[in-house]
Design a protein around this motif. Structure first.
Motif, PDB file in Angstrom:
ATOM      1  N   ILE A  36      -1.943 -13.329   5.673  1.00 44.05           N
ATOM      2  CA  ILE A  36      -2.922 -14.194   5.019  1.00 44.05           C
ATOM      3  C   ILE A  36      -4.278 -13.812   5.600  1.00 44.05           C
ATOM      4  CG2 ILE A  36      -3.641 -16.568   4.579  1.00 44.05           C
ATOM      5  CD1 ILE A  36      -0.758 -17.418   5.215  1.00 44.05           C
ATOM      6  N   TYR A  37      -5.206 -13.412   4.744  1.00 46.93           N
ATOM      7  CA  TYR A  37      -6.476 -12.908   5.265  1.00 46.93           C
ATOM      8  C   TYR A  37      -7.651 -13.716   4.728  1.00 46.93           C
ATOM      9  CZ  TYR A  37      -7.269 -10.460   0.802  1.00 46.93           C
ATOM     10  OH  TYR A  37      -7.476 -10.159  -0.522  1.00 46.93           O
ATOM     11  N   THR A  38      -8.721 -13.676   5.486  1.00 44.14           N
ATOM     12  CA  THR A  38     -10.003 -14.214   5.042  1.00 44.14           C
ATOM     13  C   THR A  38     -11.072 -13.146   5.265  1.00 44.14           C
ATOM     14  OG1 THR A  38     -10.407 -15.212   7.224  1.00 44.14           O
ATOM     15  CG2 THR A  38      -9.405 -16.615   5.528  1.00 44.14           C
ATOM     16  N   VAL A  39     -11.913 -12.978   4.263  1.00 40.45           N
ATOM     17  CA  VAL A  39     -13.022 -12.034   4.313  1.00 40.45           C
ATOM     18  C   VAL A  39     -14.215 -12.734   3.688  1.00 40.45           C
ATOM     19  CG1 VAL A  39     -13.925  -9.822   3.473  1.00 40.45           C
ATOM     20  CG2 VAL A  39     -11.521 -10.010   4.157  1.00 40.45           C
ATOM     21  N   PRO A  40     -15.401 -12.637   4.268  1.00 42.06           N
ATOM     22  CA  PRO A  40     -16.570 -13.269   3.657  1.00 42.06           C
ATOM     23  C   PRO A  40     -16.713 -12.884   2.192  1.00 42.06           C
ATOM     24  CG  PRO A  40     -17.128 -12.425   5.829  1.00 42.06           C
ATOM     25  CD  PRO A  40     -15.743 -11.950   5.533  1.00 42.06           C
ATOM     26  N   GLU A  41     -17.033 -13.839   1.361  1.00 40.48           N
ATOM     27  CA  GLU A  41     -17.120 -13.610  -0.079  1.00 40.48           C
ATOM     28  C   GLU A  41     -18.093 -12.491  -0.414  1.00 40.48           C
ATOM     29  OE1 GLU A  41     -15.972 -14.012  -3.913  1.00 40.48           O
ATOM     30  OE2 GLU A  41     -15.137 -15.094  -2.182  1.00 40.48           O
ATOM     31  N   SER A  42     -19.130 -12.348   0.409  1.00 39.98           N
ATOM     32  CA  SER A  42     -20.149 -11.332   0.132  1.00 39.98           C
ATOM     33  C   SER A  42     -19.706  -9.920   0.501  1.00 39.98           C
ATOM     34  CB  SER A  42     -21.437 -11.669   0.904  1.00 39.98           C
ATOM     35  OG  SER A  42     -21.176 -11.702   2.304  1.00 39.98           O
ATOM     36  N   ASP A  43     -18.616  -9.785   1.275  1.00 39.56           N
ATOM     37  CA  ASP A  43     -18.201  -8.473   1.781  1.00 39.56           C
ATOM     38  C   ASP A  43     -17.084  -7.916   0.903  1.00 39.56           C
ATOM     39  OD1 ASP A  43     -17.695  -6.195   3.194  1.00 39.56           O
ATOM     40  OD2 ASP A  43     -17.434  -7.177   5.133  1.00 39.56           O
TER      41      ASP A  43
ATOM     42  N   LEU B 101      -7.032 -11.980  10.031  1.00 39.69           N
ATOM     43  CA  LEU B 101      -5.654 -11.977   9.543  1.00 39.69           C
ATOM     44  C   LEU B 101      -4.809 -13.011  10.263  1.00 39.69           C
ATOM     45  CD1 LEU B 101      -4.870  -8.126   9.468  1.00 39.69           C
ATOM     46  CD2 LEU B 101      -6.109  -9.495   7.787  1.00 39.69           C
ATOM     47  N   ALA B 102      -3.967 -13.681   9.503  1.00 40.40           N
ATOM     48  CA  ALA B 102      -2.874 -14.476  10.062  1.00 40.40           C
ATOM     49  C   ALA B 102      -1.594 -13.738   9.719  1.00 40.40           C
ATOM     50  CB  ALA B 102      -2.865 -15.880   9.461  1.00 40.40           C
ATOM     51  N   LEU B 103      -0.802 -13.394  10.736  1.00 38.83           N
ATOM     52  CA  LEU B 103       0.383 -12.558  10.557  1.00 38.83           C
ATOM     53  C   LEU B 103       1.628 -13.385  10.840  1.00 38.83           C
ATOM     54  CD1 LEU B 103      -0.903  -9.379  12.453  1.00 38.83           C
ATOM     55  CD2 LEU B 103      -1.137  -9.934  10.026  1.00 38.83           C
ATOM     56  N   LEU B 104       2.546 -13.404   9.868  1.00 37.41           N
ATOM     57  CA  LEU B 104       3.742 -14.222   9.991  1.00 37.41           C
ATOM     58  C   LEU B 104       4.975 -13.426   9.571  1.00 37.41           C
ATOM     59  CD1 LEU B 104       1.344 -16.024   8.319  1.00 37.41           C
ATOM     60  CD2 LEU B 104       2.887 -17.850   9.016  1.00 37.41           C
ATOM     61  N   THR B 105       6.128 -13.861  10.067  1.00 34.49           N
ATOM     62  CA  THR B 105       7.425 -13.403   9.578  1.00 34.49           C
ATOM     63  C   THR B 105       8.122 -14.610   8.974  1.00 34.49           C
ATOM     64  OG1 THR B 105       7.582 -11.687  11.273  1.00 34.49           O
ATOM     65  CG2 THR B 105       9.617 -12.341  10.184  1.00 34.49           C
ATOM     66  N   THR B 106       8.653 -14.448   7.747  1.00 34.71           N
ATOM     67  CA  THR B 106       9.187 -15.605   7.036  1.00 34.71           C
ATOM     68  C   THR B 106      10.413 -15.230   6.224  1.00 34.71           C
ATOM     69  OG1 THR B 106       8.570 -17.426   5.552  1.00 34.71           O
ATOM     70  CG2 THR B 106       7.739 -15.235   4.996  1.00 34.71           C
ATOM     71  N   ARG B 107      11.093 -16.254   5.699  1.00 34.25           N
ATOM     72  CA  ARG B 107      12.239 -16.089   4.819  1.00 34.25           C
ATOM     73  C   ARG B 107      12.076 -16.999   3.608  1.00 34.25           C
ATOM     74  NH1 ARG B 107      17.165 -13.981   6.654  1.00 34.25           N
ATOM     75  NH2 ARG B 107      17.130 -13.219   8.817  1.00 34.25           N
TER      76      ARG B 107
ATOM     77  N   TRP C 270      -0.943   0.369   0.570  1.00 33.23           N
ATOM     78  CA  TRP C 270      -0.393   1.636   1.079  1.00 33.23           C
ATOM     79  C   TRP C 270       0.761   1.389   2.046  1.00 33.23           C
ATOM     80  CZ3 TRP C 270      -0.017   6.433  -0.211  1.00 33.23           C
ATOM     81  CH2 TRP C 270       0.353   7.394   0.732  1.00 33.23           C
ATOM     82  N   LEU C 271       0.694   0.307   2.809  1.00 34.27           N
ATOM     83  CA  LEU C 271       1.741  -0.004   3.782  1.00 34.27           C
ATOM     84  C   LEU C 271       2.913  -0.754   3.165  1.00 34.27           C
ATOM     85  CD1 LEU C 271      -0.435  -0.948   6.881  1.00 34.27           C
ATOM     86  CD2 LEU C 271       1.058   1.046   6.632  1.00 34.27           C
ATOM     87  N   GLY C 272       2.887  -0.967   1.849  1.00 35.05           N
ATOM     88  CA  GLY C 272       4.034  -1.569   1.180  1.00 35.05           C
ATOM     89  C   GLY C 272       3.939  -3.058   0.982  1.00 35.05           C
ATOM     90  N   PHE C 273       2.756  -3.656   1.140  1.00 35.08           N
ATOM     91  CA  PHE C 273       2.560  -5.085   0.887  1.00 35.08           C
ATOM     92  C   PHE C 273       2.186  -5.297  -0.570  1.00 35.08           C
ATOM     93  CE2 PHE C 273       2.200  -4.872   5.419  1.00 35.08           C
ATOM     94  CZ  PHE C 273       2.566  -6.124   5.908  1.00 35.08           C
ATOM     95  N   GLY C 274       2.591  -6.436  -1.106  1.00 33.57           N
ATOM     96  CA  GLY C 274       2.226  -6.813  -2.456  1.00 33.57           C
ATOM     97  C   GLY C 274       1.611  -8.199  -2.460  1.00 33.57           C
ATOM     98  N   PRO C 275       0.754  -8.505  -3.442  1.00 34.91           N
ATOM     99  CA  PRO C 275       0.034  -9.784  -3.460  1.00 34.91           C
ATOM    100  C   PRO C 275       0.888 -10.930  -4.010  1.00 34.91           C
ATOM    101  CG  PRO C 275      -0.663  -8.436  -5.306  1.00 34.91           C
ATOM    102  CD  PRO C 275       0.312  -7.602  -4.525  1.00 34.91           C
TER     103      PRO C 275
ATOM    104  N   ALA D 159      -5.060 -13.860  -1.481  1.00 33.73           N
ATOM    105  CA  ALA D 159      -5.292 -13.555  -0.067  1.00 33.73           C
ATOM    106  C   ALA D 159      -4.014 -13.657   0.760  1.00 33.73           C
ATOM    107  CB  ALA D 159      -6.357 -14.491   0.511  1.00 33.73           C
ATOM    108  N   THR D 160      -2.868 -13.622   0.096  1.00 36.98           N
ATOM    109  CA  THR D 160      -1.581 -13.692   0.779  1.00 36.98           C
ATOM    110  C   THR D 160      -0.702 -12.552   0.275  1.00 36.98           C
ATOM    111  OG1 THR D 160      -1.722 -16.091   0.994  1.00 36.98           O
ATOM    112  CG2 THR D 160       0.451 -15.099   1.273  1.00 36.98           C
ATOM    113  N   TRP D 161      -0.368 -11.624   1.168  1.00 35.71           N
ATOM    114  CA  TRP D 161       0.410 -10.446   0.802  1.00 35.71           C
ATOM    115  C   TRP D 161       1.693 -10.413   1.625  1.00 35.71           C
ATOM    116  CZ3 TRP D 161      -1.781  -5.706  -1.758  1.00 35.71           C
ATOM    117  CH2 TRP D 161      -2.958  -5.992  -2.469  1.00 35.71           C
TER     118      TRP D 161
END
Length: 272
Positions: A105-112, A158-164, A125-130, A134-136
């Protein structure tokens, strides 16, 4: 190449040439050798020089002079990019899936917008999908890899989690939501049809070395464009009739078939 109406760009072919043949990353490469190899790919000398200059601006090369010659060596930035590409293209068999998902889960300034676009490219590229804007998610343990990749993006948090999920039906539904699996499968099917028509030619002892080199680089380029959107789903999450594994097996077979002529040719042009 698979006929999609577009010819590969010189920069794309040059990166695949370098990545496929300079696997140690430790050698220096003379400009005249790169120009000669580029000519086998129908990249003219002036275009190759411009291409290398652009890659140098992107931080791919350190260049030194020896008399009137320019000699190139990969930077750590280039080596990392080439290693990531090789791992995705020449992938190892997947371990049995444990049912866990990596979530970012990521946050990036709206202007960037630039940072946001770059982060999404790295995630894809690393195999993540949306799963959401803002959650992949990714069905492989790659949180460390995305953390390292995002370290160069100071505006990304970034907030990094492992989930099921609640179970396999939900897992399959999430995979179908996060990736355009039908489009990816169609790309693979097109690649398989194209490659099956070329295998006999690749195995032919009459294939000359320069042509073998050019065909191998174009093979890598074609397969890379087919595989770049593929999250390499575990078998449990693949839709019926998935052709990704068959495409990979055929790619490896074709790549190996071209090696007998292509590799010695490239090694002679770019000696250790």
């Amino acid at each position: 190449m698979v006929d999609n109406g577009n010819s590969p760009k010189p920069t794309s072919l040059t990166m695949d040439l370098l990545g496929d043949f300079d696997r140690t990353g430790g050698r220096e490469i003379r400009l005249k050798a790169l120009v000669a190899l580029g000519e086998e790919l129908d990249i003219s000398g002036p275009v190759m020089r411009v291409t290398l200059a652009r890659l140098r601006e992107r931080g791919w090369f350190d260049v030194r002079r020896e008399g009137r010659e320019s000699i190139y060596r990969f930077t750590p930035t280039a080596l990392q990019a080439l290693d990531e590409g090789r791992r995705k293209i020449f992938r190892e068999p997947l371990a049995p899936w444990d049912g866990e998902w990596s979530m970012v889960i990521y946050t990036v300034p709206e202007s960037d917008r630039q940072t946001r676009d770059e982060l999404r490219k790295k995630l894809s590229w690393l195999g993540f999908g949306p799963l959401a804007p803002a959650t992949w998610v990714c069905p492989h343990p790659r949180l460390d890899e995305i953390a390292n990749a995002a370290a160069t993006l100071p505006n990304a948090r970034l907030a990094l989690l492992t989930t099921r999920t609640t179970g396999l039906p939900a897992d399959r539904a999430m995979a179908a939501q996060c990736w355009e699996l039908e489009e990816i499968a169609a790309d693979y099917a097109t690649f398989v049809r194209w490659l099956r028509t070329r295998l006999d030619e690749y195995r032919s002892p009459a294939l000359d070395a320069g042509t073998a080199l050019a065909e191998r680089v174009r093979l890598v380029n074609t397969y890379r464009h087919a595989v770049q959107r593929d999250p390499q789903l575990p078998a449990e999450l693949q839709p019926p009739g998935w052709t990704g594994d068959e495409a990979h097996r055929l790619f490896v077979r074709a790549h190996d078939a071209l090696a007998a002529a292509a590799t010695p040719y490239a090694e002679a042009a770019v000696p250790q």
